[in-house]
Motif scaffolding. Structure first.
Motif, PDB file in Angstrom:
ATOM      1  N   ILE A  83       0.941  -1.676   0.030  1.00  0.00           N
ATOM      2  CA  ILE A  83      -0.218  -0.025   0.681  1.00  0.00           C
ATOM      3  C   ILE A  83       0.977   1.084  -0.303  1.00  0.00           C
ATOM      4  O   ILE A  83       1.185   1.262   0.438  1.00  0.00           O
ATOM      5  CB  ILE A  83      -0.465  -0.008   1.042  1.00  0.00           C
ATOM      6  CG1 ILE A  83      -1.800  -1.341   1.144  1.00  0.00           C
ATOM      7  CG2 ILE A  83      -2.230   0.980   1.231  1.00  0.00           C
ATOM      8  CD1 ILE A  83      -2.500  -1.075   2.408  1.00  0.00           C
ATOM      9  N   LEU A  84       0.967   2.345  -1.353  1.00  0.00           N
ATOM     10  CA  LEU A  84       1.452   3.588  -1.033  1.00  0.00           C
ATOM     11  C   LEU A  84       0.547   4.228  -0.255  1.00  0.00           C
ATOM     12  O   LEU A  84      -0.413   4.684  -1.059  1.00  0.00           O
ATOM     13  CB  LEU A  84       1.561   3.640  -2.694  1.00  0.00           C
ATOM     14  CG  LEU A  84       2.950   2.655  -2.867  1.00  0.00           C
ATOM     15  CD1 LEU A  84       2.617   3.646  -5.183  1.00  0.00           C
ATOM     16  CD2 LEU A  84       4.649   2.606  -1.864  1.00  0.00           C
ATOM     17  N   LEU A  85       1.255   5.017   0.866  1.00  0.00           N
ATOM     18  CA  LEU A  85      -0.253   5.815   1.330  1.00  0.00           C
ATOM     19  C   LEU A  85       1.153   7.277   0.788  1.00  0.00           C
ATOM     20  O   LEU A  85       1.971   7.357   1.251  1.00  0.00           O
ATOM     21  CB  LEU A  85       0.269   6.035   2.926  1.00  0.00           C
ATOM     22  CG  LEU A  85      -0.552   6.650   4.143  1.00  0.00           C
ATOM     23  CD1 LEU A  85      -1.411   5.971   4.971  1.00  0.00           C
ATOM     24  CD2 LEU A  85       0.162   8.251   3.842  1.00  0.00           C
ATOM     25  N   VAL A  86      -0.365   7.878   0.996  1.00  0.00           N
ATOM     26  CA  VAL A  86       0.248   9.292   1.303  1.00  0.00           C
ATOM     27  C   VAL A  86      -0.340  10.411   1.097  1.00  0.00           C
ATOM     28  O   VAL A  86      -1.175  10.331   2.295  1.00  0.00           O
ATOM     29  CB  VAL A  86      -0.122  10.610  -0.816  1.00  0.00           C
ATOM     30  CG1 VAL A  86       0.001  12.087  -1.182  1.00  0.00           C
ATOM     31  CG2 VAL A  86       0.424   9.361  -1.784  1.00  0.00           C
ATOM     32  N   GLY A  87       0.706  11.157   1.868  1.00  0.00           N
ATOM     33  CA  GLY A  87       0.673  12.272   3.231  1.00  0.00           C
ATOM     34  C   GLY A  87      -0.221  13.480   2.909  1.00  0.00           C
ATOM     35  O   GLY A  87       0.244  14.374   3.635  1.00  0.00           O
ATOM     36  N   GLY A  88      -1.845  13.269   2.812  1.00  0.00           N
ATOM     37  CA  GLY A  88      -2.222  14.970   2.021  1.00  0.00           C
ATOM     38  C   GLY A  88      -2.677  14.889   4.085  1.00  0.00           C
ATOM     39  O   GLY A  88      -3.095  16.165   3.883  1.00  0.00           O
ATOM     40  N   ALA A  89      -2.846  13.918   4.639  1.00  0.00           N
ATOM     41  CA  ALA A  89      -2.601  14.896   6.575  1.00  0.00           C
ATOM     42  C   ALA A  89      -1.448  15.487   6.675  1.00  0.00           C
ATOM     43  O   ALA A  89      -1.516  16.616   7.053  1.00  0.00           O
ATOM     44  CB  ALA A  89      -3.825  13.915   7.235  1.00  0.00           C
ATOM     45  N   THR A  90      -1.018  14.428   6.750  1.00  0.00           N
ATOM     46  CA  THR A  90       0.522  14.601   7.399  1.00  0.00           C
ATOM     47  C   THR A  90       1.523  15.590   6.971  1.00  0.00           C
ATOM     48  O   THR A  90       2.087  16.648   7.590  1.00  0.00           O
ATOM     49  CB  THR A  90       1.217  12.714   7.778  1.00  0.00           C
ATOM     50  OG1 THR A  90       1.141  12.628   6.117  1.00  0.00           O
ATOM     51  CG2 THR A  90       0.721  12.372   8.814  1.00  0.00           C
ATOM     52  N   GLY A  91       1.454  15.432   5.175  1.00  0.00           N
ATOM     53  CA  GLY A  91       2.481  16.458   4.580  1.00  0.00           C
ATOM     54  C   GLY A  91       1.235  18.117   5.324  1.00  0.00           C
ATOM     55  O   GLY A  91       2.265  18.725   5.296  1.00  0.00           O
ATOM     56  N   LEU A  92      -0.088  18.461   5.824  1.00  0.00           N
ATOM     57  CA  LEU A  92      -0.076  19.924   6.032  1.00  0.00           C
ATOM     58  C   LEU A  92       0.323  20.096   7.557  1.00  0.00           C
ATOM     59  O   LEU A  92      -0.089  21.004   7.901  1.00  0.00           O
ATOM     60  CB  LEU A  92      -1.865  19.707   6.654  1.00  0.00           C
ATOM     61  CG  LEU A  92      -2.693  19.494   5.129  1.00  0.00           C
ATOM     62  CD1 LEU A  92      -4.243  19.472   4.839  1.00  0.00           C
ATOM     63  CD2 LEU A  92      -2.310  20.655   4.163  1.00  0.00           C
ATOM     64  N   VAL A  93       1.102  18.835   8.181  1.00  0.00           N
ATOM     65  CA  VAL A  93       0.874  18.995   9.767  1.00  0.00           C
ATOM     66  C   VAL A  93       3.008  19.258   9.757  1.00  0.00           C
ATOM     67  O   VAL A  93       3.184  19.827  10.383  1.00  0.00           O
ATOM     68  CB  VAL A  93       0.605  17.569  11.197  1.00  0.00           C
ATOM     69  CG1 VAL A  93       1.423  17.440  12.012  1.00  0.00           C
ATOM     70  CG2 VAL A  93      -0.638  18.291  10.834  1.00  0.00           C
TER      71      VAL A  93
END
Length: 428
Positions: free
Chosen positions: A71-81
RNA sequence: GGCGGGUUGCCCGAGCGGCCAAUGGGAGGGGACUGUAAAUCCCCCGGCUCUGCCUUCGAAGGUUCAAAUCCUUCACCCGCCA
């Protein structure tokens, strides 16, 4: 794509030097006898990923080739933090619209390295914004926050090192909680039991393991890859011009190929072990060749070819290599046909000149290509006799180009020093 | 709140009224040697319409024939005392 489970995967990774830390190795080894689901998270901190991100990403690929489910996860949320790991100062927050745009670009890039079509163990893509955004503050504090001990959070290296310095915002302090939620979420919905990442992610990953244990009573694993270092102590994946990106707009395939070709002799075998999908036997053979005659740079070439093919395409790799040979004077420029010349030059920084107008000086043209920051810098190059036009030395600062300098009536090749190339195109 | 120290070119860091585009180191660039390596040595390293001119020494004002250097205010950092 190969689908059989490869029990030697861990041994192979070890031999390649790709394992920094793992949780209980015996248990991990046992679990890998059957296909597992694993994930790798990448935060959108720039419009493209760079060669450093490629290290864990290609480890993911090895897992898929061995039959596991990535699973490749892109940090749409973590990238904001903003992840505090490995940084000694607070990040500045990026605009949400920008991050969203980066998420999309990075998704596209990541997907090139995995197989989403295979029926046996197709890769999947996830974005942590999907489950983070809908979560209410109260639910977050009651269902997630209750499982975290601030004492333990403070003990994480990423936090404690910052407390000793300029401090850390509540936002970045919370990062490990968000990443833990991701692991828990993927554990729940996909039975994901392994997370991989760079060695700086160890703290964040183990925080996730704790959350899985507390919230679900489940157990899962962690595997980190070491930070890739260079023999001369400089940062891997950086050049004077900045990072080596995968996006061809940001780092041309030509520059990308050159980066690997110019690897330090002392690093090249390590790089091959890290990035190449050649077998151990093939790599050991290359190592032998390299040690016997490093000047031939067989290993460098193999590395540059393989990675350029993988990241761009075999066709581009081929083109770029032919271009490099010609441009570095290993073939007579005048003998190149227009098509070859055009494709070689396509990879270079360049400028244009209108056919009817008076032709500018070499100095003006080099400055126009952006290879140097100013005309003064361009003049200096001439003065220091590092200036070339079509592989011939430029004699003086006021040297002007002439019609006859344009190969095939169209292109002139500027070179600064030994390896910095640019082109001028004559347009009508 | 009071007192003192600091903010210099990509980074670190000298300079403390004219000889300052500003010492030195690092990074970076060119050359030699090689292999489009590494190490070493030499040279360069604000910009331009380049024997001169322009813009820089936290910001804005001021003193002076002349300021990175002196004065005033402001911002930020760092000490010590409350």
């Amino acid at each position: 794509m190969m689908t059989a489970i490869n029990n030697d995967l861990l041994d192979d990774l070890k031999w390649r030097g790709l394992i920094a830390q793992t949780t209980d190795e015996a248990a991990l080894r046992e679990s890998l006898k059957k296909p597992v689901t694993l994930y790798l998270g990448t935060d959108p901190t720039a419009p493209s990923i760079h060669v450093g991100n490629l290290v864990p990403l290609l480890v993911m690929r090895r897992f898929q080739l061995a039959g596991h489910n990535p699973i490749l996860l892109v940090g749409g949320a973590t990238g904001l933090v903003g992840d505090p790991s490995g940084r000694n100062d607070e990040r500045s927050l990026n605009d949400t619209a920008i991050v969203e745009q980066w998420v999309n670009r990075i998704k596209l890039q990541l997907s090139k390295f995995m197989d989403f079509e295979t029926t046996h163990n197709p890769a999947t893509m996830a974005n942590n914004l999907d489950w983070t955004a809908p979560l209410s503050t109260i639910a977050f504090l009651r269902d997630i926050g209750k499982h975290f001990s601030v004492n333990q959070m403070l003990n994480k290296d990423s936090v404690s090192s910052r407390l000793e310095k300029d401090g850390i915002s509540y936002t970045e302090f919370s990062y490990q909680v968000l990443q833990s939620m991701d692991y828990l979420e993927l554990f729940r919905r996909s039975n994901c039991t392994l997370q991989i990442g760079g060695s700086d992610q160890w703290g964040n990953i183990t925080a996730g393991l704790d959350l899985i244990r507390r919230a679900e009573g489940g157990s899962a694993h962690a595997l980190t890859v070491p930070l890739l270092t260079k023999a001369d102590g400089t940062k891997f994946g950086k050049t004077a011009g900045g990072s080596v990106w995968l996006d061809p707009e940001m780092t041309s395939p030509y520059a990308f190929f050159q980066y690997w070709l110019n690897s330090d002799d002392a690093d090249v075998i390590k790089f091959i072990k890290t990035f190449s999908f050649k077998t151990r036997e093939e790599i050991e053979e290359l190592e032998k060749t390299h040690n016997e005659n490093p000047g031939a740079r067989e290993a460098h070439r193999a590395l540059a070819r393989e990675l350029t093919s993988l990241v761009h395409s075999p066709e581009i790799a081929q083109r770029v290599e032919v271009a490099a040979r010609a441009l570095f004077g290993q073939a007579d420029l005048a003998e190149l046909d227009e098509a070859t010349l055009a494709s070689a030059i396509a990879e270079l920084p360049r400028t244009t000149v209108k056919a009817g107008e008076e032709l500018p000086t070499w100095v003006d043209l080099l400055a126009a290509t952006g290879v140097v920051d100013s005309k003064s810098a361009a003049r200096r190059i001439v003065k220091e006799s590092g200036a070339y036009l079509n592989n011939e030395k430029v004699p003086s600062e006021d040297f002007k180009l002439e019609k006859s300098h344009f190969l095939c009536g169209k292109y002139a090749l500027l070179r600064k020093g030994k390896r910095d190339l640019a082109a001028v195109e004559l347009i009508s």
